[in-house]
Structure formats: C-alpha cells, structure tokens
Design a protein around this motif. Structure first.
Motif, short mmCIF file in Angstrom:
data_model
loop_
_atom_site.label_atom_id
_atom_site.label_comp_id
_atom_site.label_asym_id
_atom_site.label_seq_id
_atom_site.Cartn_x
_atom_site.Cartn_y
_atom_site.Cartn_z
N VAL A 282 0.57 -1.05 0.06
CA VAL A 282 -0.15 0.39 -0.25
C VAL A 282 0.34 1.09 0.22
CG1 VAL A 282 -1.50 -1.17 1.29
CG2 VAL A 282 -0.17 0.49 2.83
N GLU A 283 0.37 2.02 0.16
CA GLU A 283 1.38 3.56 -0.24
C GLU A 283 0.72 4.18 1.11
OE1 GLU A 283 1.43 6.90 -3.45
OE2 GLU A 283 1.02 5.40 -3.88
N VAL A 284 1.06 4.66 1.90
CA VAL A 284 1.86 5.47 2.70
C VAL A 284 1.67 6.70 2.89
CG1 VAL A 284 2.34 5.84 4.91
CG2 VAL A 284 3.06 3.78 3.92
N SER A 294 -8.36 5.52 2.46
CA SER A 294 -9.56 3.67 2.23
C SER A 294 -9.98 2.96 3.33
CB SER A 294 -8.73 3.74 0.87
OG SER A 294 -9.01 1.97 0.44
N GLU A 295 -11.13 2.84 3.37
CA GLU A 295 -11.12 1.28 4.12
C GLU A 295 -10.63 -0.32 3.43
OE1 GLU A 295 -13.66 0.46 6.93
OE2 GLU A 295 -13.53 2.78 6.89
N GLN A 296 -10.00 -0.29 2.83
CA GLN A 296 -9.85 -1.29 1.34
C GLN A 296 -8.41 -1.51 1.94
OE1 GLN A 296 -10.17 -1.43 -2.37
NE2 GLN A 296 -9.63 -3.01 -2.73
N THR A 297 -7.14 -0.43 2.20
CA THR A 297 -5.90 -0.11 2.69
C THR A 297 -5.75 -0.36 3.96
OG1 THR A 297 -5.81 1.92 0.51
CG2 THR A 297 -4.18 1.08 2.28
N GLN A 298 -6.71 -0.14 4.61
CA GLN A 298 -7.00 -0.41 6.23
C GLN A 298 -6.64 -2.03 6.45
OE1 GLN A 298 -10.16 1.98 8.79
NE2 GLN A 298 -9.60 3.23 7.13
N GLN A 299 -7.37 -2.52 5.56
CA GLN A 299 -7.86 -4.00 5.24
C GLN A 299 -6.48 -4.65 5.35
OE1 GLN A 299 -10.46 -5.20 7.36
NE2 GLN A 299 -11.01 -3.55 7.62
N ILE A 300 -5.91 -4.31 4.53
CA ILE A 300 -4.33 -4.61 3.68
C ILE A 300 -3.90 -4.84 4.86
CG2 ILE A 300 -2.75 -4.87 2.10
CD1 ILE A 300 -4.57 -3.46 0.07
N VAL A 301 -3.11 -3.34 5.42
CA VAL A 301 -2.61 -3.24 6.60
C VAL A 301 -2.45 -4.19 7.76
CG1 VAL A 301 -1.61 -1.20 7.98
CG2 VAL A 301 -1.86 -0.59 5.91
N LEU A 302 -3.77 -4.14 7.86
CA LEU A 302 -4.84 -4.43 9.56
C LEU A 302 -3.91 -6.65 9.15
CD1 LEU A 302 -7.54 -3.02 10.14
CD2 LEU A 302 -5.56 -3.58 11.46
N LYS A 303 -4.47 -6.38 8.00
CA LYS A 303 -4.24 -8.73 7.78
C LYS A 303 -2.75 -8.47 8.12
CE LYS A 303 -4.44 -11.64 3.36
NZ LYS A 303 -3.56 -10.90 2.46
N GLN A 304 -1.59 -7.69 7.39
CA GLN A 304 -0.72 -7.85 7.85
C GLN A 304 0.15 -7.66 8.44
OE1 GLN A 304 1.31 -8.83 5.19
NE2 GLN A 304 0.34 -8.04 3.40
N LEU A 305 -0.71 -6.69 10.28
CA LEU A 305 -0.60 -7.09 11.30
C LEU A 305 -0.41 -7.94 11.92
CD1 LEU A 305 -1.73 -3.83 12.28
CD2 LEU A 305 0.21 -3.64 11.47
N GLN A 306 -2.37 -9.00 11.62
CA GLN A 306 -2.14 -10.22 11.50
C GLN A 306 -0.62 -10.92 12.14
OE1 GLN A 306 -4.86 -10.55 13.54
NE2 GLN A 306 -6.34 -8.84 13.41
N GLU A 307 -1.24 -11.34 10.54
CA GLU A 307 0.72 -12.48 9.76
C GLU A 307 1.78 -11.84 10.45
OE1 GLU A 307 0.67 -12.16 5.49
OE2 GLU A 307 -1.51 -12.79 5.50
#
Length: 389
Positions: A282-284, A294-307
């Motif tokens: 993602v672009e920060v 963007s909600e979608q971008t947040q979701q990607i980041v959250l998924k990375q956090l989880q992993e």
DNA sequence: AATGCGGGGCG
DNA sequence: CGCCCAGCATT
C-alpha cells in the motif's frame, strides 16, 4: 569561546575609517538606499530576509508604488497585498508587515518607532531587523547580525562559536557592539553585509581584494578556511515503525526486551515492526498510517499486522481499525516515526512467547526500563484508549 | 532548542 | 534533481 576585548581604540577607529571609505566607494546603488526613510528600509529588510537582492528589487519598487506609506500599507486589501508578494515566498512576512503597519497606526501615531526596544515589538521584526532599522534609519549603534555578519566577524577575530547555534548570535552581537562605528553605524552594518556577500564569501573568499584584510586575524594566520565554525545539522534519518500495543484479558501488555547491544540496548518496548513489513502493498500518506483514507487499504494493513503477530508471537489479536496518531522521537542520528495499533487477545497462553517477551501489568511497568519512544507510545495509548472502557 | 515557512542557487 | 540556505514566530 570568544575573547571579549578586540581592538584598541586606535585600531577600532582605523578599521572604521578604512571600512567605511571602502563602502562609500563600492556600495551598490539600491532603491532602498536612496534615503533614510524608515518605512522603505523596513520593507526592504523584510523582503531581504532569505531573499537575494536581485530578486527583491522589482518587488520593492512595485510595493512602494502600491503602498507608498505606512498608512497605505495598513489599509491595503488583503488580496492586493498578497498579489504584491506573489513569488517572493514566506508569505507570513507580508502578513506580519501589515499587522505591524496597523500596530504603528494605532500605537505609534502612524510613525515608525525610533528606539530598538519599540521597533522590536513589531511583528516580523526580530533582532537582526531591529538592528538594521535602528542603525540605518536612526543612526543608533545597534548591531544587525545576520549570517553574513557572523561569517565576517568570526574570520576577523577567529571566533570559534558555532554559528549554527541560536545562542551564538549573542557573542557576535557583543563583538559588533565593541567595534561598530558610533558615527555611522548604519553604513557600518551595511558594509559588513556587502563585504560578506561580495568578498568575504562562504567559499573561496577573495581575501586578496578585501579592504580590511590587514585587520583580519584569520587572514594573518592563514586560517580563513576554518571560519566560521558551523556544525552541520546531520539530518536525523527517518525510520518508520509500527508499534503493537497488545493487551490480554488480565489487563497485561505485551512487552519485548531489546537486544543486548545497539540502540536502547536491554530496554523494553511494545513490539515494533519496520513499517515496510505492513505496507509493502500500500501507499502510505505523508502524515502516516493513521491518515489512510480508504477502508480497503486499512484492511490490507490490518491483515499484515495479523500475520506478523501470528508469525512472531503466535498471537491473534483483535486490532483497532486505525493506528493512533503517529509518534515522533528524535535521536541524534535517527528520527523514529511510530504508528501504534491497539489490539486485544483472549488467550493467556504464555508458553509460545519468544524468550525476550512478557505480558506485564501496568502496575509493574516501573520495574521495566522504558526508553523515550516507549514512554511516548504509552502516553499516546493512555490519552486515546486507556481512559475509556 | 527544534520546526515550519518558500523560494533560488548549487553540485 | 535533491540538498542547502537563514530570520522569525511558534511551540
């Protein structure tokens, strides 16, 4: 440190004579040098802050046509004013200029104040500009110390104080106070600045052409190249982290002990991950992770956090959607930016934690050494989340 | 003491 | 093209 006694009376007089004669011969013809109108001198000095003479000239002429008096400036419409400054930059300069014009109309009966103390109360007029106006318009023996003057004076007297440090300005003001011409302080100050821009330049100064080289201590010793002393502000390199503030159901927080060597050795922090690990897809935004729209971008980041949490700690926290506002912490050579995410875990199984990690209750935080960034993360958490249930 | 402000010059 | 420059206000 500098020495406080510079020249004898004779040397001081000798210097002024030689220096002012040179200035009289060589001074540039500039529109604001036509007379000693304090208003013209004021406007020119403000324009000349951080701006070259050649750039200023056309702006100055136009400005004087549009706003020939302090009263005209005080009454000028905002858009006309800004238009006259367009391209010069540092637009707060022109806003302060008008504020001061209004201040002069109200508090000084429309006349430029004539003492250094009063001049310096005007918005946008600091120590340098106060000295410039007081000396040039009113003949007061007030130093006007800018970067040029610090360079010239440091070479004249081999002053080793670091000109990059704000407090060094005082040393140079005191030195100027000692040597400034009492008869013609305005020309003396201007001669200093002309010399600094034409001859006593930062690189490759033309000492052989300098009118006062016989007075110059560093020239005599061949040490001109050593002056001025100026520390390079080694720009703190930015490093971006994601901080994980993980609380379990007992109200304990996950802490991690840093390695035994290197920066902040053996100290404890919330787990920190290099931001790239979370954001390579993602672009920060410039303001940091919490400004992701963007909600979608947040979701990607959250998924990375989880992993990341799963891989390293075998934990599966429920994270907040957005991080806390970015924390800044400056070391000598590094500037940390930390976006903290808060997450909760149900499991209390500690066996899978890495060896350097513990869940710790806040009551026991005092037993752990927290470096600055950790203090800030904790404060950020308490301010935004710790209060509410 | 550190930072933001805005252009231009310089390597 | 990115880096550096430097008075002042603000924090």
């Amino acid at each position: 440190m500098s020495n406080s006694n510079h020249w004898s009376k004779e040397e001081t007089a000798d210097f002024s004579y030689t220096f002012l004669a040179w200035y009289e011969r060589e001074k540039r013809t500039l529109p604001w040098r036509e007379n000693k109108d304090p208003y013209r001198i004021w406007v020119s000095e403000i324009m000349l802050q951080q701006t070259r003479v050649d750039t200023v000239i056309p702006y100055f002429l136009n400005f004087m046509t549009l706003f020939p008096t302090i009263k005209a400036l005080a009454e000028a419409p905002e858009d006309t004013l800004l238009k006259a400054w367009e391209g010069l930059g540092y637009y707060s300069r022109v806003r302060n200029l008008q504020k001061s014009a209004i201040q002069i109309m109200e508090d000084f009966d429309g006349k430029m104040p004539q003492t250094a103390a009063e001049i310096s109360t005007l918005k946008g007029i600091g120590p340098y500009t106060t000295g410039a106006i007081a000396s040039m318009a009113y003949g007061l023996p007030t130093p006007a110390v800018d970067g040029n003057v610090m360079r010239v004076v440091s070479r004249l007297f081999e002053i080793t104080d670091d000109i990059a440090k704000p407090k060094s300005r005082k040393i140079f003001e005191e030195t100027m106070q000692d040597i400034i011409s009492r008869d013609n302080p305005g020309d003396f100050n201007q001669a200093m600045m002309d010399l600094g821009s034409s001859t006593c330049t930062p690189k490759n100064p033309s000492c052989n052409l300098c009118p006062v080289n016989e007075f110059c201590q560093s020239y005599e010793k061949g040490t001109v190249g050593n002056y001025p002393v100026k520390s390079k502000k080694v720009k703190a390199k930015p490093v971006y982290y994601v901080g994980m503030i993980i609380k379990n159901e007992k109200g304990e927080f996950l802490l991690e002990k840093r390695p035994t060597e290197g920066l902040l050795a053996n100290m404890w922090t919330f787990p920190l991950f290099p931001e790239e690990m979370m954001t390579h897809e993602v672009e920060v935004p410039a303001g940091g992770l919490h400004e992701i729209a963007s909600e979608q971008t947040q979701q990607i980041v959250l998924k990375q956090l989880q992993e990341a949490m799963t891989q390293k700690y075998q934990l599966h926290p429920t994270f907040m959607k957005r991080p806390l506002p970015e924390i800044k912490h400056i070391f000598t050579h590094l500037k940390w930016f930390i976006a903290c995410y808060y997450g909760q875990v149900d499991q209390v199984k500690l066996t899978d934690l890495p060896e350097n990690c513990e869940f710790v209750h806040p009551e026991n935080f005092e037993k752990y050494t927290f470096p600055g960034p950790q203090q800030k993360m904790l404060a950020q958490y308490q301010k935004n989340i710790g209060q509410k249930k």
